[in-house]
Design an enzyme around this catalytic site. Sequence first.
Site, PDB file in Angstrom:
ATOM      1  N   HIS A  78       1.906 -10.022  -5.450  1.00 30.13           N
ATOM      2  CA  HIS A  78       2.753  -9.650  -4.307  1.00 30.13           C
ATOM      3  C   HIS A  78       2.225  -8.365  -3.670  1.00 30.13           C
ATOM      4  O   HIS A  78       2.036  -8.291  -2.464  1.00 30.13           O
ATOM      5  CB  HIS A  78       4.201  -9.474  -4.763  1.00 30.13           C
ATOM      6  CG  HIS A  78       5.056  -8.720  -3.793  1.00 30.13           C
ATOM      7  ND1 HIS A  78       5.500  -9.269  -2.610  1.00 30.13           N
ATOM      8  CD2 HIS A  78       5.533  -7.442  -3.813  1.00 30.13           C
ATOM      9  CE1 HIS A  78       6.228  -8.365  -1.953  1.00 30.13           C
ATOM     10  NE2 HIS A  78       6.252  -7.244  -2.654  1.00 30.13           N
ATOM     11  N   ASP A 107     -14.503  -6.011  25.573  1.00 34.65           N
ATOM     12  CA  ASP A 107     -14.334  -6.631  24.265  1.00 34.65           C
ATOM     13  C   ASP A 107     -14.564  -5.535  23.242  1.00 34.65           C
ATOM     14  O   ASP A 107     -14.665  -4.369  23.600  1.00 34.65           O
ATOM     15  CB  ASP A 107     -15.353  -7.778  24.080  1.00 34.65           C
ATOM     16  CG  ASP A 107     -14.843  -8.798  23.069  1.00 34.65           C
ATOM     17  OD1 ASP A 107     -14.735  -8.443  21.886  1.00 34.65           O
ATOM     18  OD2 ASP A 107     -14.522  -9.931  23.455  1.00 34.65           O
ATOM     19  N   TRP A 143      -0.521  -3.908  -8.869  1.00 39.90           N
ATOM     20  CA  TRP A 143      -1.498  -3.835  -7.768  1.00 39.90           C
ATOM     21  C   TRP A 143      -2.372  -2.598  -7.887  1.00 39.90           C
ATOM     22  O   TRP A 143      -3.432  -2.520  -7.287  1.00 39.90           O
ATOM     23  CB  TRP A 143      -0.788  -3.878  -6.414  1.00 39.90           C
ATOM     24  CG  TRP A 143      -0.365  -2.534  -5.895  1.00 39.90           C
ATOM     25  CD1 TRP A 143       0.794  -1.887  -6.163  1.00 39.90           C
ATOM     26  CD2 TRP A 143      -1.116  -1.676  -5.022  1.00 39.90           C
ATOM     27  NE1 TRP A 143       0.823  -0.680  -5.532  1.00 39.90           N
ATOM     28  CE2 TRP A 143      -0.336  -0.516  -4.812  1.00 39.90           C
ATOM     29  CE3 TRP A 143      -2.359  -1.753  -4.394  1.00 39.90           C
ATOM     30  CZ2 TRP A 143      -0.764   0.545  -4.016  1.00 39.90           C
ATOM     31  CZ3 TRP A 143      -2.777  -0.693  -3.606  1.00 39.90           C
ATOM     32  CH2 TRP A 143      -1.988   0.441  -3.422  1.00 39.90           C
ATOM     33  N   SER A 171     -15.013  -6.494   4.577  1.00 38.15           N
ATOM     34  CA  SER A 171     -14.333  -6.859   5.816  1.00 38.15           C
ATOM     35  C   SER A 171     -13.707  -5.635   6.484  1.00 38.15           C
ATOM     36  O   SER A 171     -13.873  -5.413   7.686  1.00 38.15           O
ATOM     37  CB  SER A 171     -13.260  -7.908   5.505  1.00 38.15           C
ATOM     38  OG  SER A 171     -12.295  -7.939   6.511  1.00 38.15           O
ATOM     39  N   SER A 172     -12.999  -4.824   5.692  1.00 41.94           N
ATOM     40  CA  SER A 172     -12.319  -3.659   6.269  1.00 41.94           C
ATOM     41  C   SER A 172     -13.305  -2.653   6.832  1.00 41.94           C
ATOM     42  O   SER A 172     -13.073  -2.082   7.894  1.00 41.94           O
ATOM     43  CB  SER A 172     -11.493  -2.940   5.203  1.00 41.94           C
ATOM     44  OG  SER A 172     -10.393  -3.696   4.857  1.00 41.94           O
ATOM     45  N   HIS A 255      -4.283   6.942  -1.835  1.00 38.79           N
ATOM     46  CA  HIS A 255      -3.397   7.685  -0.954  1.00 38.79           C
ATOM     47  C   HIS A 255      -3.785   7.582   0.513  1.00 38.79           C
ATOM     48  O   HIS A 255      -2.939   7.257   1.335  1.00 38.79           O
ATOM     49  CB  HIS A 255      -3.128   9.118  -1.393  1.00 38.79           C
ATOM     50  CG  HIS A 255      -1.842   9.552  -0.762  1.00 38.79           C
ATOM     51  ND1 HIS A 255      -0.623   9.169  -1.238  1.00 38.79           N
ATOM     52  CD2 HIS A 255      -1.597  10.183   0.416  1.00 38.79           C
ATOM     53  CE1 HIS A 255       0.316   9.571  -0.405  1.00 38.79           C
ATOM     54  NE2 HIS A 255      -0.238  10.191   0.598  1.00 38.79           N
ATOM     55  N   GLU A 257      -5.156   5.147   1.683  1.00 42.12           N
ATOM     56  CA  GLU A 257      -4.802   3.754   1.969  1.00 42.12           C
ATOM     57  C   GLU A 257      -3.362   3.637   2.479  1.00 42.12           C
ATOM     58  O   GLU A 257      -3.092   2.879   3.405  1.00 42.12           O
ATOM     59  CB  GLU A 257      -5.002   2.903   0.709  1.00 42.12           C
ATOM     60  CG  GLU A 257      -4.370   1.524   0.746  1.00 42.12           C
ATOM     61  CD  GLU A 257      -5.051   0.575   1.722  1.00 42.12           C
ATOM     62  OE1 GLU A 257      -6.222   0.810   2.060  1.00 42.12           O
ATOM     63  OE2 GLU A 257      -4.387  -0.395   2.129  1.00 42.12           O
ATOM     64  N   TYR A 259      -1.761   5.739   4.153  1.00 41.21           N
ATOM     65  CA  TYR A 259      -1.716   6.202   5.547  1.00 41.21           C
ATOM     66  C   TYR A 259      -2.424   5.230   6.471  1.00 41.21           C
ATOM     67  O   TYR A 259      -2.096   5.127   7.650  1.00 41.21           O
ATOM     68  CB  TYR A 259      -2.279   7.617   5.661  1.00 41.21           C
ATOM     69  CG  TYR A 259      -1.375   8.617   4.991  1.00 41.21           C
ATOM     70  CD1 TYR A 259      -0.003   8.347   4.922  1.00 41.21           C
ATOM     71  CD2 TYR A 259      -1.829   9.763   4.397  1.00 41.21           C
ATOM     72  CE1 TYR A 259       0.861   9.210   4.298  1.00 41.21           C
ATOM     73  CE2 TYR A 259      -0.966  10.641   3.759  1.00 41.21           C
ATOM     74  CZ  TYR A 259       0.375  10.352   3.715  1.00 41.21           C
ATOM     75  OH  TYR A 259       1.237  11.206   3.089  1.00 41.21           O
ATOM     76  N   SER A 270       4.937   4.991  19.078  1.00 40.08           N
ATOM     77  CA  SER A 270       4.741   5.955  20.155  1.00 40.08           C
ATOM     78  C   SER A 270       4.449   5.277  21.489  1.00 40.08           C
ATOM     79  O   SER A 270       4.560   5.913  22.541  1.00 40.08           O
ATOM     80  CB  SER A 270       3.593   6.908  19.818  1.00 40.08           C
ATOM     81  OG  SER A 270       3.817   7.527  18.583  1.00 40.08           O
ATOM     82  N   HIS A 304      -0.477  13.245  -6.763  1.00 38.12           N
ATOM     83  CA  HIS A 304       0.990  13.218  -6.878  1.00 38.12           C
ATOM     84  C   HIS A 304       1.467  11.846  -7.373  1.00 38.12           C
ATOM     85  O   HIS A 304       2.635  11.678  -7.684  1.00 38.12           O
ATOM     86  CB  HIS A 304       1.676  13.610  -5.567  1.00 38.12           C
ATOM     87  CG  HIS A 304       1.444  12.677  -4.426  1.00 38.12           C
ATOM     88  ND1 HIS A 304       1.329  13.107  -3.133  1.00 38.12           N
ATOM     89  CD2 HIS A 304       1.313  11.338  -4.373  1.00 38.12           C
ATOM     90  CE1 HIS A 304       1.143  12.070  -2.338  1.00 38.12           C
ATOM     91  NE2 HIS A 304       1.124  10.985  -3.061  1.00 38.12           N
ATOM     92  N   HIS A 305       0.551  10.870  -7.422  1.00 41.99           N
ATOM     93  CA  HIS A 305       0.905   9.587  -8.030  1.00 41.99           C
ATOM     94  C   HIS A 305       0.800   9.660  -9.551  1.00 41.99           C
ATOM     95  O   HIS A 305       1.103   8.692 -10.231  1.00 41.99           O
ATOM     96  CB  HIS A 305      -0.033   8.478  -7.523  1.00 41.99           C
ATOM     97  CG  HIS A 305       0.072   8.248  -6.051  1.00 41.99           C
ATOM     98  ND1 HIS A 305       0.929   7.330  -5.506  1.00 41.99           N
ATOM     99  CD2 HIS A 305      -0.550   8.834  -5.009  1.00 41.99           C
ATOM    100  CE1 HIS A 305       0.816   7.344  -4.185  1.00 41.99           C
ATOM    101  NE2 HIS A 305      -0.075   8.252  -3.848  1.00 41.99           N
ATOM    102  N   THR A 330       4.476  15.141   9.777  1.00 40.40           N
ATOM    103  CA  THR A 330       5.336  13.968   9.915  1.00 40.40           C
ATOM    104  C   THR A 330       6.626  14.348  10.624  1.00 40.40           C
ATOM    105  O   THR A 330       7.125  13.607  11.480  1.00 40.40           O
ATOM    106  CB  THR A 330       5.642  13.363   8.532  1.00 40.40           C
ATOM    107  OG1 THR A 330       4.428  13.275   7.797  1.00 40.40           O
ATOM    108  CG2 THR A 330       6.224  11.988   8.668  1.00 40.40           C
ATOM    109  N   LYS A 333       6.158  14.467  14.263  1.00 42.36           N
ATOM    110  CA  LYS A 333       6.188  13.139  14.889  1.00 42.36           C
ATOM    111  C   LYS A 333       7.621  12.665  15.109  1.00 42.36           C
ATOM    112  O   LYS A 333       7.983  12.227  16.201  1.00 42.36           O
ATOM    113  CB  LYS A 333       5.430  12.138  14.020  1.00 42.36           C
ATOM    114  CG  LYS A 333       3.942  12.319  14.144  1.00 42.36           C
ATOM    115  CD  LYS A 333       3.218  11.220  13.442  1.00 42.36           C
ATOM    116  CE  LYS A 333       1.802  11.145  13.943  1.00 42.36           C
ATOM    117  NZ  LYS A 333       1.708  10.669  15.311  1.00 42.36           N
ATOM    118  N   ARG A 452      10.359   0.092 -13.226  1.00 44.82           N
ATOM    119  CA  ARG A 452       9.817  -0.953 -12.363  1.00 44.82           C
ATOM    120  C   ARG A 452       8.953  -1.900 -13.189  1.00 44.82           C
ATOM    121  O   ARG A 452       8.645  -1.602 -14.354  1.00 44.82           O
ATOM    122  CB  ARG A 452       9.010  -0.346 -11.233  1.00 44.82           C
ATOM    123  CG  ARG A 452       7.787   0.419 -11.696  1.00 44.82           C
ATOM    124  CD  ARG A 452       7.176   1.274 -10.602  1.00 44.82           C
ATOM    125  NE  ARG A 452       6.373   0.473  -9.679  1.00 44.82           N
ATOM    126  CZ  ARG A 452       5.290   0.924  -9.043  1.00 44.82           C
ATOM    127  NH1 ARG A 452       4.877   2.177  -9.232  1.00 44.82           N
ATOM    128  NH2 ARG A 452       4.622   0.161  -8.209  1.00 44.82           N
TER     129      ARG A 452
END
Lengths: 527, 293
Positions: A78, A107, A143, A171-172, A255, A257, A259, A270, A304-305, A330, A333, A452
């Site tokens: 998932h 293009d 994951w 790909s990315s 991290h 990722e 963002y 926006s 921080h993870h 943030t 924003k 979890r």
Amino acid sequence: MTTLKHSVEAEHHHGPAKGLSRWFYTTNHKDIGSMYLWFSFAMFLTGGCMALMIRAELFQPGLQLIQPDFFNQMTTMHGLIMVFGAVMPAFVGLANWMIPMMIGAPDMALPRMNNWSFWILPFAFAMMLSTLFMAGGAPNFGWTFYAPLSTTYAPPSVTFFIFAVHMMGISSIMGAINIIATILNLRAPGMTMMKLPLFVWTWLITAFLLIAVMPVLAGVVTMMLMDIHFGTSFFNAAGGGDPVLFQHVFWFFGHPEVYIMILPAFGIVSEIIPTFARKRLFGYASMVYATASIAFLSFIVWAHHMFTVGMPLVGEVFFMFSTMLIAVPTGVKVFNWVATMFRGSMTFETPMLFALAFVVLFTIGGFSGLMLAIAPADFQYHDTYFVVAHFHYVLVPGAVFSIMAGAYYWLPKWTGNMYSEALGKWHFWLSFVGVNITFFPMHFIGLAGMPRRIPDYALQFADFNAIASVGAFIFGFSQLLFLYIVIRCIRGGDKATDEVWEDPEGLEWTVASPAPYHTFSEPPLVK
Amino acid sequence: MSSEAYYVPSQSRWPILASIALFLLAYGAGSMINGLSSEESGSGGMILLAGAVLMALILIGWFGNVINESMSGLYSEQMDRSFRWGMSWFIFSEVMFFAAFFGTLFYVRTLAVPWLGGEGEKGVSNMLWEGFQAQWPLMTTPDMEQFPGPQQVIDPWHLPLLNTVLLVASSFTVTVAHKALKNNSRNNIVLWLAVTVMLAGAFLFFQAAEYIEAYEELGLTLHAGIYGATFFVLTGFHGLHVTLGTFMLLVIWLRVLRGHFEPENHFGFEAVAWYWHFVDVVWIGLFLFVYIL
């Protein structure tokens, strides 16, 4: 020069090619954007079904429907599918459709590579999903695939998982290179950097993040592969390595990722809020700088993870404070979005509803993030449902809502038809209610200590889990309504004007609805 | 500039074919590697081979297409800039790939191994293998049965030094070839590119010799604990990149022989030169942090 013009004109008279070859061989940014979006939606439903299986099992304490090992496979798949298959490709699809139109380009800069970036994905996910049918089952280590769960104790299918991740990375990276080259090189004359629409700006920065961290992900899965099959000891202390090293390298990717999955969302919101507030975006330049600051900070907050894995105190403190710093840009924003709406002539069409829900619910997710950033408090929250609530608030009513908002906002431009506003509102309210019923109770059970990634739980968590499961099914099934709305809009409906909305800003609204197959064969002039 | 029309290539079969080839490569490699571990013979190797052959053919065809378009003057200055951005960011992604492994090396050397040896705030991890002594290069691993440490490591002042000289020299020769191209003296380009390719070949030869020495005489293997792991992953991926760069140089050399490239317009050449310098810089980092320090 003449041959050059000729080739463009020859191309220009052709519409899209007929049949399947249009999609297999295309070099058109709109075709490729559509394929990305449809692929993303298919993965969204696939990953969603897995989420519903998880929620069905968690409806009651005890084991009812699935076994623990399969439950673990579901949480793992998932997460991977939603991150790499649903959210990221959706943003790339929107980038493909909109960036060339927004900057006045014909293009993408490298159209053939663009098609390659897309077509790798179905193969990568076919391989990833095929692990469900392999001996030993699919990856079951979450994951985040922490070693040694993903090395010493992994099922054999982990090898295919590793190569699937490599393919997604390729790909990315190619997609991101293409987007950067397009934005830096294909802007119409007069489209200076500080005139770029914010969606383009946020994607420019996102693409930079992608190029910076996807190779690190490739590096970490390569080290896993070596540890599993070639006898190295990167993540094994018996040879002098360190399992915590895995977490450091993974989150150095991970991290930025997260963002990558939210900056384009900021861009979409926006774009939408000024249109429906009928005011210019408040603080354009500060929005750009805030985005860049968030991107910079994303590289120095990863641990921080990992507050509970045993880091030296100086590490805990550094990563705690650098993480809290993120709240500053943030906050800028969120302030700017609110200030844009202040005294605006607001209307509440479906894209605006999703954008507003984004601002409110993303902010909730941001606040719970701040709570998690406090290292001493995190020892209580770590690996509980509070964390699940936090990242689902920023990803579902955050990233996913922004994608929905963008889809409704630009659908009339893509199809030439208006979607059904009444059904759109139904979709919004069902999603909004469903999402909150699902994820809000998770804050409470998390703070009360429910871990979890567990298929069974203590009785005192039963009520909130039952409520969350009901919400999940409401949210999940209301996405079928979205599918119906989109198909209905493609097949017909009220004709959309070129502007679609009332006096929106941006080059995409100066071209016809539906946008012609080739938008700008000659660059428009931007004042 | 403002009235210049854009070039958008027409439909192409290469991307979808390349996706299939990549899938065969990945699926074949996965099956083969899993087959090795479980000691079953499978079809993985064949799938991998099919993918590799298909990918090689596609690369030849696709690059051939691009070269033809470039030679027939279809590309504008704008297209040239797109290629430049593309190549620059690709090299940046490669830098980050190596950064992951260099980061691993630094983390292990300065934090993980000393902690295992009982130093610092996380020195409690020494309880796992009491009496384990931190050292670098790590000759005695915590568990010598599972990961027998190396008897010796490579002496930086023999083959690695020679390889440094070879690779730095090749960076110079490719620059000389570039200068020759700008002055349009074709014979010099051919000569200096050939010298570059030969230096690259010599580098790879000595690298292979070093690996054989490491395995057969020094006990420095992939299994030899974290020193062997970081040593081989860093030098190995660098070696793979040198191999790729050598192929790229060879292609450029063949194109020069066929009369491609003009003094003003030769991005294909420059892209390969950039890549070659990148590979060279990575080696300097390796020589410093893997071999000497």
